[in-house]
Write a protein that holds these residues in place. Structure first.
Motif, PDB file in Angstrom:
ATOM      1  N   GLY A   1       0.767  -1.238   0.000  1.00 51.52           N
ATOM      2  CA  GLY A   1       0.000   0.000   0.000  1.00 51.52           C
ATOM      3  C   GLY A   1       0.795   1.284   0.000  1.00 51.52           C
ATOM      4  N   GLN A   2       1.908   1.317  -0.722  1.00 51.12           N
ATOM      5  CA  GLN A   2       2.732   2.526  -0.737  1.00 51.12           C
ATOM      6  C   GLN A   2       2.657   3.251  -2.073  1.00 51.12           C
ATOM      7  OE1 GLN A   2       3.602   3.324   2.126  1.00 51.12           O
ATOM      8  NE2 GLN A   2       3.320   1.331   3.094  1.00 51.12           N
ATOM      9  N   ALA A   3       1.518   3.160  -2.736  1.00 53.23           N
ATOM     10  CA  ALA A   3       1.366   3.778  -4.054  1.00 53.23           C
ATOM     11  C   ALA A   3       1.557   5.291  -3.996  1.00 53.23           C
ATOM     12  CB  ALA A   3      -0.003   3.441  -4.634  1.00 53.23           C
ATOM     13  N   ALA A   4       1.032   5.929  -2.957  1.00 56.51           N
ATOM     14  CA  ALA A   4       1.145   7.384  -2.849  1.00 56.51           C
ATOM     15  C   ALA A   4       2.600   7.811  -2.695  1.00 56.51           C
ATOM     16  CB  ALA A   4       0.312   7.896  -1.673  1.00 56.51           C
ATOM     17  N   LEU A   5       3.362   7.072  -1.904  1.00 50.34           N
ATOM     18  CA  LEU A   5       4.787   7.389  -1.761  1.00 50.34           C
ATOM     19  C   LEU A   5       5.532   7.112  -3.054  1.00 50.34           C
ATOM     20  CD1 LEU A   5       5.589   6.098   1.842  1.00 50.34           C
ATOM     21  CD2 LEU A   5       5.559   8.469   1.057  1.00 50.34           C
ATOM     22  N   ALA A   6       5.141   6.054  -3.762  1.00 52.33           N
ATOM     23  CA  ALA A   6       5.772   5.756  -5.049  1.00 52.33           C
ATOM     24  C   ALA A   6       5.527   6.892  -6.038  1.00 52.33           C
ATOM     25  CB  ALA A   6       5.242   4.437  -5.605  1.00 52.33           C
ATOM     26  N   ASP A   7       4.334   7.466  -6.009  1.00 54.00           N
ATOM     27  CA  ASP A   7       4.028   8.608  -6.878  1.00 54.00           C
ATOM     28  C   ASP A   7       4.919   9.805  -6.532  1.00 54.00           C
ATOM     29  OD1 ASP A   7       2.088   7.142  -8.158  1.00 54.00           O
ATOM     30  OD2 ASP A   7       0.407   8.030  -7.035  1.00 54.00           O
ATOM     31  N   LEU A   8       5.122  10.041  -5.235  1.00 54.88           N
ATOM     32  CA  LEU A   8       6.009  11.135  -4.824  1.00 54.88           C
ATOM     33  C   LEU A   8       7.447  10.873  -5.256  1.00 54.88           C
ATOM     34  CD1 LEU A   8       4.718  11.939  -1.208  1.00 54.88           C
ATOM     35  CD2 LEU A   8       4.426  13.328  -3.273  1.00 54.88           C
ATOM     36  N   ALA A   9       7.868   9.627  -5.167  1.00 53.26           N
ATOM     37  CA  ALA A   9       9.226   9.280  -5.585  1.00 53.26           C
ATOM     38  C   ALA A   9       9.414   9.511  -7.084  1.00 53.26           C
ATOM     39  CB  ALA A   9       9.524   7.823  -5.231  1.00 53.26           C
ATOM     40  N   ALA A  10       8.369   9.244  -7.868  1.00 53.18           N
ATOM     41  CA  ALA A  10       8.453   9.456  -9.314  1.00 53.18           C
ATOM     42  C   ALA A  10       8.645  10.933  -9.652  1.00 53.18           C
ATOM     43  CB  ALA A  10       7.195   8.918  -9.989  1.00 53.18           C
ATOM     44  N   VAL A  11       8.095  11.800  -8.806  1.00 55.42           N
ATOM     45  CA  VAL A  11       8.202  13.246  -9.041  1.00 55.42           C
ATOM     46  C   VAL A  11       9.505  13.812  -8.476  1.00 55.42           C
ATOM     47  CG1 VAL A  11       7.184  15.501  -8.506  1.00 55.42           C
ATOM     48  CG2 VAL A  11       5.710  13.564  -9.082  1.00 55.42           C
ATOM     49  N   HIS A  12       9.887  13.360  -7.286  1.00 55.25           N
ATOM     50  CA  HIS A  12      10.988  14.000  -6.560  1.00 55.25           C
ATOM     51  C   HIS A  12      12.291  13.214  -6.589  1.00 55.25           C
ATOM     52  CE1 HIS A  12       8.417  17.182  -4.918  1.00 55.25           C
ATOM     53  NE2 HIS A  12       7.492  16.256  -4.766  1.00 55.25           N
ATOM     54  N   GLY A  13      12.281  12.039  -7.172  1.00 55.48           N
ATOM     55  CA  GLY A  13      13.508  11.278  -7.348  1.00 55.48           C
ATOM     56  C   GLY A  13      14.204  10.962  -6.046  1.00 55.48           C
ATOM     57  N   ASP A  14      15.525  11.173  -6.038  1.00 52.95           N
ATOM     58  CA  ASP A  14      16.308  10.766  -4.871  1.00 52.95           C
ATOM     59  C   ASP A  14      16.165  11.716  -3.694  1.00 52.95           C
ATOM     60  OD1 ASP A  14      17.788  12.905  -5.750  1.00 52.95           O
ATOM     61  OD2 ASP A  14      19.590  11.753  -6.230  1.00 52.95           O
ATOM     62  N   LYS A  15      15.316  12.738  -3.823  1.00 50.90           N
ATOM     63  CA  LYS A  15      14.996  13.559  -2.647  1.00 50.90           C
ATOM     64  C   LYS A  15      14.168  12.766  -1.630  1.00 50.90           C
ATOM     65  CE  LYS A  15      16.428  17.915  -3.069  1.00 50.90           C
ATOM     66  NZ  LYS A  15      17.129  18.660  -1.982  1.00 50.90           N
ATOM     67  N   LEU A  16      13.524  11.691  -2.094  1.00 50.43           N
ATOM     68  CA  LEU A  16      12.705  10.854  -1.218  1.00 50.43           C
ATOM     69  C   LEU A  16      13.340   9.481  -1.088  1.00 50.43           C
ATOM     70  CD1 LEU A  16      10.146  10.272   0.426  1.00 50.43           C
ATOM     71  CD2 LEU A  16       8.995   9.691  -1.723  1.00 50.43           C
ATOM     72  N   THR A  17      13.599   9.083   0.144  1.00 51.42           N
ATOM     73  CA  THR A  17      14.113   7.754   0.442  1.00 51.42           C
ATOM     74  C   THR A  17      13.074   7.008   1.255  1.00 51.42           C
ATOM     75  OG1 THR A  17      16.386   8.610   0.532  1.00 51.42           O
ATOM     76  CG2 THR A  17      15.982   6.438   1.507  1.00 51.42           C
ATOM     77  N   LEU A  18      12.621   5.864   0.759  1.00 54.56           N
ATOM     78  CA  LEU A  18      11.654   5.045   1.483  1.00 54.56           C
ATOM     79  C   LEU A  18      12.414   3.996   2.287  1.00 54.56           C
ATOM     80  CD1 LEU A  18       8.978   4.455  -1.313  1.00 54.56           C
ATOM     81  CD2 LEU A  18       9.257   6.413   0.226  1.00 54.56           C
ATOM     82  N   VAL A  19      12.090   3.894   3.572  1.00 52.43           N
ATOM     83  CA  VAL A  19      12.769   2.933   4.438  1.00 52.43           C
ATOM     84  C   VAL A  19      11.749   2.178   5.277  1.00 52.43           C
ATOM     85  CG1 VAL A  19      14.901   4.292   4.581  1.00 52.43           C
ATOM     86  CG2 VAL A  19      13.121   4.613   6.318  1.00 52.43           C
ATOM     87  N   THR A  20      12.089   0.955   5.621  1.00 48.13           N
ATOM     88  CA  THR A  20      11.278   0.200   6.575  1.00 48.13           C
ATOM     89  C   THR A  20      11.565   0.716   7.970  1.00 48.13           C
ATOM     90  OG1 THR A  20      11.338  -1.782   5.180  1.00 48.13           O
ATOM     91  CG2 THR A  20      10.782  -2.090   7.495  1.00 48.13           C
ATOM     92  N   LEU A  21      10.510   1.166   8.641  1.00 54.63           N
ATOM     93  CA  LEU A  21      10.681   1.693   9.995  1.00 54.63           C
ATOM     94  C   LEU A  21       9.431   1.349  10.793  1.00 54.63           C
ATOM     95  CD1 LEU A  21      11.950   5.292  10.925  1.00 54.63           C
ATOM     96  CD2 LEU A  21      10.753   3.730  12.446  1.00 54.63           C
ATOM     97  N   ASP A  22       9.527   0.284  11.543  1.00 53.24           N
ATOM     98  CA  ASP A  22       8.480  -0.131  12.472  1.00 53.24           C
ATOM     99  C   ASP A  22       8.909   0.358  13.850  1.00 53.24           C
ATOM    100  OD1 ASP A  22       6.823  -1.423  14.284  1.00 53.24           O
ATOM    101  OD2 ASP A  22       6.870  -3.342  13.250  1.00 53.24           O
ATOM    102  N   VAL A  23       8.154   1.281  14.429  1.00 55.88           N
ATOM    103  CA  VAL A  23       8.598   1.903  15.675  1.00 55.88           C
ATOM    104  C   VAL A  23       8.606   0.938  16.852  1.00 55.88           C
ATOM    105  CG1 VAL A  23       7.908   4.211  14.928  1.00 55.88           C
ATOM    106  CG2 VAL A  23       6.309   2.805  16.268  1.00 55.88           C
TER     107      VAL A  23
END
Length: 232
Positions: free
Chosen positions: A37-59
């Protein structure tokens, strides 16, 4: 500036991520599961490139947080801001007599111990003139305005406010700005459809607090998304 945001996959976390990217910041967006369910973040990554880093972070996963900190250190990446946004709202309509204490433990694990784990391991990476820790709290955490029910959420947010206060006392001489922020009532999964405040409005206000280094007029580090003092 590098901004790390927990619970970045939806709701306020997603809006904070989008707003920060639009302001030119680099964002490390933490989510529990990168495969779901990370489609929205994937869309942001497509626009902003390496400015966005997605990481696994379970608090709730301290070993995973420690591994993330080690990875960022190895990459020589520092952080300007940590936004502890991930949270759970559970057992809201349950009377105390019927409350499963495991629900209480779950709320504390995510809403309080989660931010504590994140800061424990990522604090050494926090640097820069605008270095800030923003803990997303809630008006529900106000002792002054306590109301019936919602034991797990309200008590865990009250405890989070105490954590913020202790961080402030500990870190103020290092120039690290620490706030608990009530983000307002928003129509997210947590807030429900009737909430009036657009999440982007809240996100923009929270990001403004970082640059302004707003100082609460009172003793406590608890404000709303506009910077106005909240009752502790």
């Amino acid at each position: 500036m590098n901004i790390l945001i927990t619970g970045a996959g939806r709701g306020l976390g997603l809006e904070l991520t989008a707003a920060a990217l639009e302001r030119g910041h680099a964002v490390i967006a933490g989510v529990r599961d990168l495969t779901r369910g990370q489609a929205a973040l994937a869309d942001l990554a497509a626009v902003h490139g390496d400015k966005l880093t997605l990481v696994t972070l379970d608090v709730t996963d301290e070993a995973g947080i420690a591994a993330l900190a080690a990875s960022l250190t190895e990459q020589a990446r520092t952080l300007g801001v940590i936004i502890n946004n991930a949270a759970v709202l559970n057992a809201t309509d349950t009377a105390l007599e019927a409350l499963d204490i495991e629900e209480m433990q779950r709320a504390m694990d995510i809403n309080l111990y989660g931010p504590m784990r994140v800061i424990k391991h990522l604090l050494p990476l926090l640097t820069g003139p605008d270095a800030s820790i923003i803990n997303i709290s809630s008006e529900a955490g106000s002792i002054t305005n306590a109301y019936p029910g919602s034991y797990p959420y309200t008590i865990s947010k009250t405890a989070l406010n105490m954590f913020t206060q202790k961080l402030h006392v500990t870190l103020k001489d290092r120039g690290i700005h620490v706030l608990s922020v009530h983000p307002g009532w928003m129509p997210t999964d947590m807030g429900g459809a009737k909430a009036p405040l657009p999440p982007r409005t809240s996100a923009e206000g929270i990001l403004d607090l970082i640059g302004q280094k707003a100082e609460p007029s009172g003793h406590f580090r608890f404000v709303d998304y506009t910077g106005e003092d909240m009752d502790i």
